[in-house]
Write a protein that holds these residues in place. Structure first.
Motif, mmCIF file in Angstrom:
data_model
loop_
_atom_site.group_PDB
_atom_site.id
_atom_site.type_symbol
_atom_site.label_atom_id
_atom_site.label_comp_id
_atom_site.label_asym_id
_atom_site.label_seq_id
_atom_site.Cartn_x
_atom_site.Cartn_y
_atom_site.Cartn_z
ATOM 1 N N LYS A 128 0.786 -1.227 -0.021
ATOM 2 C CA LYS A 128 -0.063 -0.021 0.045
ATOM 3 C C LYS A 128 0.838 1.082 -0.046
ATOM 4 C CE LYS A 128 -3.910 -1.897 2.487
ATOM 5 N NZ LYS A 128 -3.878 -2.502 3.921
ATOM 6 N N VAL A 129 0.409 2.239 -0.560
ATOM 7 C CA VAL A 129 1.034 3.501 -0.669
ATOM 8 C C VAL A 129 0.080 4.514 -0.202
ATOM 9 C CG1 VAL A 129 2.102 5.274 -2.226
ATOM 10 C CG2 VAL A 129 2.311 2.792 -2.813
ATOM 11 N N ASN A 130 0.271 4.974 1.040
ATOM 12 C CA ASN A 130 -0.660 5.848 1.773
ATOM 13 C C ASN A 130 -0.108 7.534 1.632
ATOM 14 O OD1 ASN A 130 -2.114 3.746 2.350
ATOM 15 N ND2 ASN A 130 -1.096 3.407 4.267
ATOM 16 N N PRO A 131 -0.723 8.386 1.331
ATOM 17 C CA PRO A 131 -0.099 9.865 1.364
ATOM 18 C C PRO A 131 0.078 10.138 2.627
ATOM 19 C CG PRO A 131 -2.351 9.668 0.730
ATOM 20 C CD PRO A 131 -2.044 8.179 0.638
ATOM 21 N N LEU A 132 1.050 10.965 3.048
ATOM 22 C CA LEU A 132 1.247 11.177 4.401
ATOM 23 C C LEU A 132 0.489 12.624 4.596
ATOM 24 C CD1 LEU A 132 5.024 10.487 4.886
ATOM 25 C CD2 LEU A 132 3.094 9.783 6.105
ATOM 26 N N PRO A 133 -0.038 12.965 5.658
ATOM 27 C CA PRO A 133 -1.036 14.166 5.931
ATOM 28 C C PRO A 133 0.068 15.612 5.622
ATOM 29 C CG PRO A 133 -0.790 12.681 7.944
ATOM 30 C CD PRO A 133 -0.197 12.161 7.011
ATOM 31 N N GLY A 134 1.391 15.498 5.718
ATOM 32 C CA GLY A 134 1.987 16.607 5.227
ATOM 33 C C GLY A 134 2.294 16.922 3.712
ATOM 34 N N LEU A 135 1.955 15.812 3.071
ATOM 35 C CA LEU A 135 2.066 16.207 1.569
ATOM 36 C C LEU A 135 0.924 17.309 1.443
ATOM 37 C CD1 LEU A 135 3.025 15.463 -1.230
ATOM 38 C CD2 LEU A 135 1.369 13.581 -1.119
ATOM 39 N N ALA A 136 -0.147 17.147 1.921
ATOM 40 C CA ALA A 136 -1.302 18.037 1.601
ATOM 41 C C ALA A 136 -0.708 19.623 1.669
ATOM 42 C CB ALA A 136 -2.282 17.465 2.477
ATOM 43 N N PHE A 137 -0.144 19.913 2.609
ATOM 44 C CA PHE A 137 0.348 21.225 2.885
ATOM 45 C C PHE A 137 1.690 21.780 1.805
ATOM 46 C CE2 PHE A 137 -0.980 19.647 7.217
ATOM 47 C CZ PHE A 137 -1.859 20.343 7.152
ATOM 48 N N SER A 138 2.148 20.895 0.952
ATOM 49 C CA SER A 138 3.284 21.251 0.284
ATOM 50 C C SER A 138 2.663 22.118 -0.734
ATOM 51 C CB SER A 138 3.815 20.179 -0.566
ATOM 52 O OG SER A 138 4.542 20.509 -1.427
ATOM 53 N N THR A 139 3.611 23.435 -0.943
ATOM 54 C CA THR A 139 3.333 24.297 -1.977
ATOM 55 C C THR A 139 3.212 23.824 -3.345
ATOM 56 O OG1 THR A 139 5.236 25.259 -1.656
ATOM 57 C CG2 THR A 139 3.290 26.171 -0.404
ATOM 58 N N SER A 140 4.030 22.629 -3.318
ATOM 59 C CA SER A 140 4.334 22.032 -4.811
ATOM 60 C C SER A 140 3.514 20.775 -5.006
ATOM 61 C CB SER A 140 5.786 21.712 -4.874
ATOM 62 O OG SER A 140 6.670 22.605 -4.410
ATOM 63 N N TYR A 141 2.446 20.511 -4.125
ATOM 64 C CA TYR A 141 1.665 19.380 -4.256
ATOM 65 C C TYR A 141 1.036 19.259 -5.510
ATOM 66 C CZ TYR A 141 -2.155 16.193 -3.928
ATOM 67 O OH TYR A 141 -3.229 15.189 -4.050
ATOM 68 N N ASN A 142 1.033 18.377 -6.393
ATOM 69 C CA ASN A 142 0.408 18.185 -7.584
ATOM 70 C C ASN A 142 -0.994 17.720 -7.571
ATOM 71 O OD1 ASN A 142 -0.507 17.473 -10.060
ATOM 72 N ND2 ASN A 142 1.028 15.891 -10.426
ATOM 73 N N SER A 143 -1.877 18.657 -7.774
ATOM 74 C CA SER A 143 -3.244 18.210 -7.238
ATOM 75 C C SER A 143 -3.954 17.177 -8.059
ATOM 76 C CB SER A 143 -4.198 19.426 -7.259
ATOM 77 O OG SER A 143 -4.113 20.286 -8.321
ATOM 78 N N VAL A 176 -5.884 20.854 2.660
ATOM 79 C CA VAL A 176 -5.679 20.604 3.943
ATOM 80 C C VAL A 176 -5.323 19.322 4.368
ATOM 81 C CG1 VAL A 176 -7.159 22.629 4.367
ATOM 82 C CG2 VAL A 176 -8.076 20.353 4.359
ATOM 83 N N GLY A 177 -5.623 18.260 3.682
ATOM 84 C CA GLY A 177 -5.183 16.980 4.215
ATOM 85 C C GLY A 177 -5.625 15.717 3.002
ATOM 86 N N PHE A 178 -5.616 14.381 3.809
ATOM 87 C CA PHE A 178 -5.816 13.411 3.008
ATOM 88 C C PHE A 178 -6.807 12.547 4.134
ATOM 89 C CE2 PHE A 178 -1.893 14.386 0.802
ATOM 90 C CZ PHE A 178 -2.565 14.228 -0.438
ATOM 91 N N VAL A 179 -7.841 12.064 3.523
ATOM 92 C CA VAL A 179 -8.690 10.948 4.246
ATOM 93 C C VAL A 179 -8.939 9.832 3.448
ATOM 94 C CG1 VAL A 179 -9.769 12.451 5.824
ATOM 95 C CG2 VAL A 179 -10.839 12.306 3.835
ATOM 96 N N LYS A 180 -9.224 8.394 3.953
ATOM 97 C CA LYS A 180 -9.214 7.350 3.188
ATOM 98 C C LYS A 180 -10.907 7.091 3.413
ATOM 99 C CE LYS A 180 -7.816 3.056 1.840
ATOM 100 N NZ LYS A 180 -6.924 1.726 2.087
ATOM 101 N N ASN A 181 -11.575 7.586 2.114
ATOM 102 C CA ASN A 181 -12.892 7.117 2.215
ATOM 103 C C ASN A 181 -13.203 5.832 1.887
ATOM 104 O OD1 ASN A 181 -15.605 8.053 2.167
ATOM 105 N ND2 ASN A 181 -15.890 8.727 0.062
#
Ligand code: SAM
Length: 460
Positions: free
Chosen positions: A369-384, A425-430
């Motif tokens: 499994k590859v789970n995004p870390l919460p901090g990735l969401a705050f990166s100013t370079s995050y690829n949406s 702001v973050g990641f959740v697993k729906n």
């Protein structure tokens, strides 16, 4: 303030300022100001802090804890005087800089510096107290820049980086006089003996870190005190004993900042009865000798992290919209991204210092499994484009930052990047009937919340 302490304090600053006016100002309400993260949101229609492009005064102090944009690193609550560092750092930014912010927690000056530094710069933010270094780390991950290393060390531990930094910021631990109207503990802890103790420690810190500054490098020395012992006396003694000079800063008279000079030490003083800000003093010291840094011939690989090969990093490279990033994995199997050009110094720092974090958190590898870390969401370079995204309302965003499970009824199953007011702001697993929330417990809102009473902040 207790009468006897007040009188002693008053006498101790009588040679520096209009002591009665200053003491009277310290009995009034403190000002509240914020600085916007320009890579995340645009400014507000509020009175501006005149010496800082993204600084604003607020008319009242809101409960920041209930504002999701506060948790998401879109602004930093910083008192206005400290934002004056912008006037010192900005002229240095014609080329990429290597910066050491030595006494950095909780990160006010670090986040300001990060917003000013040009592409290709590196900032090492250090904090000697472990718990404070973790708060610093949280604030910097949320500010969202990848060119940053957080360390938890004593100033003298950096002696292996001789001549490395173009800019060193020493926002020194001090007797805290400038905090008197903010924090009643600062008053009860004040004493002339503590002022003497602080000034000795400040001088020692300057000596401990001086070798790390490159020839012609700049050291910014600041405190939030009014007395001379912790300000001009430390700086004048230091420049007299080293090959260093103190520089002057151009001021706009409308700011009412006070320039003082003593034995060649220029200081810029913020007195709350004159300037719109809390008590603060800053001096700029320039190094006039020294040797350039030379990279050691052999650099040890770190035991704490592994740098991924070009092939192995491929599946994760799309997560950020930046080139030339190396990706490393830590002992928990978390992947991080960090500027490739600073690989050697990262390894060197890792072999001498305690690294709390470096760069941008990406994902956690858990089996296959590859789970995004919460901090990735705050990166100013995050690829949406990396994950499905869903816009959430105020209540849901506050629930996210309180680490509660969320309900996202009409959203695809799987990992979802949640946005509030279009800010990631973050990641959740729906999982359908609810969305699991991996927000770190140590960052989560601790207070009880009456969700019926949430309201939008006046300055959004
Ligand atoms: N620069 C920070 C900001 O703008 O948010 C505020 C820094 S505060 C004025 C001073 C910091 O120095 C504190 O975080 C404190 O823990 C740290 N400190 C305390 N003793 C120290 C020492 N001996 N050497 C270096 N830093 C120390």
């Amino acid at each position: 303030m207790e009468d006897s302490v007040l009188q002693t304090f008053r006498d101790s600053i009588a040679s520096v300022a209009d002591a009665d006016a200053l003491v009277a100002a310290l009995q009034t309400e403190r000002l509240t100001s914020i600085r916007v993260n320009p890579l995340k949101i645009s400014g507000f229609n509020l009175p501006k802090v005149p010496w800082c492009e993204n600084g604003y005064y607020l008319t009242k102090r809101p409960l920041f804890t209930l504002n999701p944009l506060f948790h998401a690193g879109t602004f930093y609550v910083q008192e206005a005087s400290s934002m004056f560092l912008e006037k010192i750092i900005k002229p240095l930014t014609e080329k990429p800089l290597r910066v050491l912010d030595l006494c950095a927690a909780p990160g006010g000056k670090t986040t300001l510096a990060l917003s000013l530094l040009p592409k290709g710069s590196l900032l090492v933010a250090n904090e000697v107290i472990k718990t404070r270094s973790q708060i610093l780390s949280e604030n910097l991950i949320k500010w969202g820049h990848s060119n940053c290393i957080v360390t938890n060390n004593d100033p003298k531990d950096f002696c292996f980086l001789k001549g490395y930094f173009d800019l060193v910021i020493v926002d020194a631990p001090c007797s805290g006089e400038g905090m008197f109207r903010k924090d009643s503990d600062a008053i009860s802890e004040w004493s002339p003996e503590n002022v003497d103790l602080c000034s000795k420690r400040q001088l020692r810190i300057l000596y401990d870190i001086w070798d790390c500054l490159a020839p012609n490098g700049t050291l910014i020395y600041s405190t939030c005190t009014f007395n001379e012992k912790e300000n001009e006396d430390v700086v004048s003694r230091f420049i007299a004993e080293n090959n260093a000079v103190c520089e002057r800063i151009e001021l706009n008279p409308e700011w009412n900042i006070t320039e003082r000079e003593k034995n060649g030490a220029f200081s810029y003083r913020f007195f709350p009865h004159k300037t719109e800000g809390e008590g603060f003093s800053v001096s700029v010291i320039k190094k006039t000798d020294g040797n350039e840094y030379s990279t050691p011939k052999r650099i040890q690989q770190s035991k704490n992290f592994t740098i991924l090969s070009e092939k192995n990093k491929q599946p994760y490279s799309h997560l950020l919209l930046t080139d030339n990033q190396l990706i490393f994995s830590d002992k928990r199997n978390f992947l991080w991204s960090f500027p490739q050009e600073y690989e050697k110094v990262l390894l060197e720092i890792a072999s001498h210092c305690v690294i709390v974090h470096a760069g941008t958190p990406l994902v956690e590898l858990l089996g296959n499994k590859v789970n995004p870390l919460p901090g990735l969401a705050f990166s100013t370079s995050y690829n949406s484009e990396s994950f499905t995204s869903a816009e959430i309302d105020l209540e849901t965003a506050v629930r996210y930052f309180k680490k509660e499970p969320l309900l996202l009824p009409n959203v695809e199953k799987g990992w979802v990047n949640i946005t509030y007011k279009n800010v990631s702001v973050g990641f959740v697993k729906n999982i359908g009937n609810r969305a699991n929330n991996p927000y770190p417990q140590e960052w989560a809102i601790k207070m009880n919340i009456d969700y019926n009473r949430l309201e939008n902040s006046e300055f959004e």
